[in-house]
Write a protein that holds these residues in place. Structure first.
Motif, PDB file in Angstrom:
ATOM      1  N   VAL A  52      11.369  -1.317  19.257  1.00 22.40           N
ATOM      2  CA  VAL A  52      10.189  -0.742  20.394  1.00 22.40           C
ATOM      3  C   VAL A  52       8.762  -0.364  20.280  1.00 22.40           C
ATOM      4  O   VAL A  52       9.108   0.608  19.506  1.00 22.40           O
ATOM      5  N   GLY A  53       7.651  -0.596  20.861  1.00 21.75           N
ATOM      6  CA  GLY A  53       7.083  -0.287  19.602  1.00 21.75           C
ATOM      7  C   GLY A  53       6.027  -0.745  19.045  1.00 21.75           C
ATOM      8  O   GLY A  53       5.009   0.209  18.577  1.00 21.75           O
ATOM      9  N   LEU A  54       6.754  -1.554  17.758  1.00 24.84           N
ATOM     10  CA  LEU A  54       5.847  -1.705  16.447  1.00 24.84           C
ATOM     11  C   LEU A  54       5.431  -3.176  16.929  1.00 24.84           C
ATOM     12  O   LEU A  54       6.314  -4.405  17.828  1.00 24.84           O
ATOM     13  N   ASP A  55       4.380  -3.741  16.228  1.00 31.46           N
ATOM     14  CA  ASP A  55       4.276  -4.659  16.468  1.00 31.46           C
ATOM     15  C   ASP A  55       4.833  -5.999  15.948  1.00 31.46           C
ATOM     16  O   ASP A  55       4.954  -5.113  14.557  1.00 31.46           O
ATOM     17  N   PRO A  56       5.391  -6.920  16.448  1.00 36.32           N
ATOM     18  CA  PRO A  56       5.907  -7.865  15.296  1.00 36.32           C
ATOM     19  C   PRO A  56       5.931  -8.315  14.157  1.00 36.32           C
ATOM     20  O   PRO A  56       6.313  -9.140  12.879  1.00 36.32           O
ATOM     21  N   LEU A  57       4.497  -8.917  13.938  1.00 37.19           N
ATOM     22  CA  LEU A  57       3.985  -9.560  12.423  1.00 37.19           C
ATOM     23  C   LEU A  57       3.694  -8.103  11.602  1.00 37.19           C
ATOM     24  O   LEU A  57       4.759  -8.466  10.743  1.00 37.19           O
ATOM     25  N   THR A  58       2.719  -7.002  11.621  1.00 37.69           N
ATOM     26  CA  THR A  58       3.325  -6.039  10.671  1.00 37.69           C
ATOM     27  C   THR A  58       3.823  -4.758  10.506  1.00 37.69           C
ATOM     28  O   THR A  58       3.795  -3.614   9.666  1.00 37.69           O
ATOM     29  N   LYS A  59       4.831  -4.426  11.691  1.00 31.06           N
ATOM     30  CA  LYS A  59       5.823  -3.924  11.866  1.00 31.06           C
ATOM     31  C   LYS A  59       4.962  -2.135  12.308  1.00 31.06           C
ATOM     32  O   LYS A  59       5.691  -1.085  11.998  1.00 31.06           O
ATOM     33  N   LEU A  60       3.394  -2.422  12.138  1.00 30.59           N
ATOM     34  CA  LEU A  60       2.889  -0.993  12.437  1.00 30.59           C
ATOM     35  C   LEU A  60       3.073  -0.798  14.355  1.00 30.59           C
ATOM     36  O   LEU A  60       3.697  -1.742  15.602  1.00 30.59           O
TER      37      LEU A  60
END
Length: 349
Positions: A52-60
């Motif tokens: 939750v709260g993470l960008d799906p591509l970069t995991k940032l």
């Protein structure tokens, strides 16, 4: 007949046992399947909670999480009286990478940049993907503002090295805008907006540009180092106020000098005596007035320096134009008075 009944009862008991055994096996299998489904559901729930709260591509961190982190950092900075910085990172020429190599390669570059940013900053800092090829970096607990510039310069170097790992991206760079709390803004959204504006200032410098947020200043006129060395706005206001007070004191001194000149003129008219006395007084008066005239015409005199300082004032307040006009008028009046006083003395000479 009795034997047939016994065999029938035995056959019936055997069938019921088989049915009961089969039912037990089905129940056991169903229980195992339910347990496996339950375990999978728990794992999926844990994974969802973790991402939750993470960008799906970069995991940032994504925008929402980054905004929340900045708000928390502002609260901490206000309580501790420390600095924090927000860096707005925008990749240069990323559209050309997508157009030339495809979106799959573009996604690979974004993931590489994300890892590069994470490796450059501290573990306590937050790196987030703002959207597209834009990233935000929160630098918390800064010892001094210059540390934000040092991190930005390290990011540019790291991106250049990362792009050089493949010949196609040797010129990989980013434009970086920097905003500082509490100097530039006091809320999370305003800090991001200031960093965004500073990033566009950096883009005007060319690929790999870095710029601090500078209000009402042409970004091409100031390098990041010059911005750090520039006097803060509050200091400029204090200096302007001190200068206004100094000009006020000088104005009073000029007024006293004018009254002294008037008294001198009256003294000359009332004490006109014998020729020798007149000549002696004339000589002393001429020397005095010549000194005064030289002082007024000296470019390093207090009056002239004050005029130059006023012309260079960066933050003129309402008092400054009036003070300059007053000094100019008084200077002209004094010169006119000196010329009048010198006129009869020159005629006698």
């Amino acid at each position: 007949m009795l034997q047939d009944v016994v065999r029938a009862e035995s056959f019936l008991d055997h069938n019921q046992s088989l049915q009961l055994l089969e039912a037990n096996e089905q129940l056991l299998l169903s229980s195992l399947v339910a347990q496996a489904d339950n375990q999978s559901a728990l794992q999926a729930l844990d994974e969802a909670a973790r991402t939750v709260g993470l960008d799906p591509l970069t995991k940032l961190a994504n925008r929402t999480l980054a905004l929340d982190r900045i708000k928390q950092a502002i609260t901490h900075a206000e309580r501790q009286g420390t600095w924090l910085a927000v860096l707005f990172v925008d990749l240069d020429k990323f559209k050309q990478i997508n157009d030339s190599f495809g979106h799959a390669v573009g996604d690979q570059v974004l993931r590489r940049v994300a890892q590069c940013l994470l490796a450059t900053v501290r573990q306590s800092d937050t790196v987030s993907r703002h959207g597209g090829d834009e990233f935000l970096i929160l630098l918390d607990n800064l010892a001094k503002i210059e540390d934000a510039l040092v991190i930005a310069e390290k990011i540019e170097e790291a991106l250049l090295v990362s792009g050089g790992e493949e010949n196609s991206f040797e010129d990989l760079s980013a434009s970086i805008g920097i905003s500082i709390f509490p100097r530039d803004a006091e809320t999370a959204s305003d800090l991001i907006a200031c960093a965004d504006q500073a990033m566009y200032m950096a883009k005007r410098q060319g690929p790999g540009g870095i710029s601090f947020f500078v209000d009402d200043t042409d970004p091409l006129e100031l390098s990041p180092r010059q911005v750090l060395d520039a006097t803060p706005k509050q200091a400029l206001q204090e200096r302007s106020k001190a200068m206004a007070q100094q000009l006020k004191r000088q104005s009073k001194e000029l007024e006293l000098l004018r009254e002294a000149h008037q008294q001198l003129l009256l003294s000359l008219e009332s004490t006109w005596g014998p020729q020798t006395t007149v000549q002696s007084q004339s000589t002393r008066q001429a020397e005095l007035l010549v000194n005064i005239s030289a002082e007024l015409n000296d470019p390093h005199s207090a009056i002239r320096m004050a005029m130059v300082a006023l012309d260079r004032a960066q933050d003129e307040g309402p008092l400054t134009p009036r003070a300059r006009a007053m000094l100019l008028q008084q200077t002209l009046d004094l010169r006119e008075l000196i010329n009048v006083l010198l006129h009869p003395i020159r005629n006698q000479a």
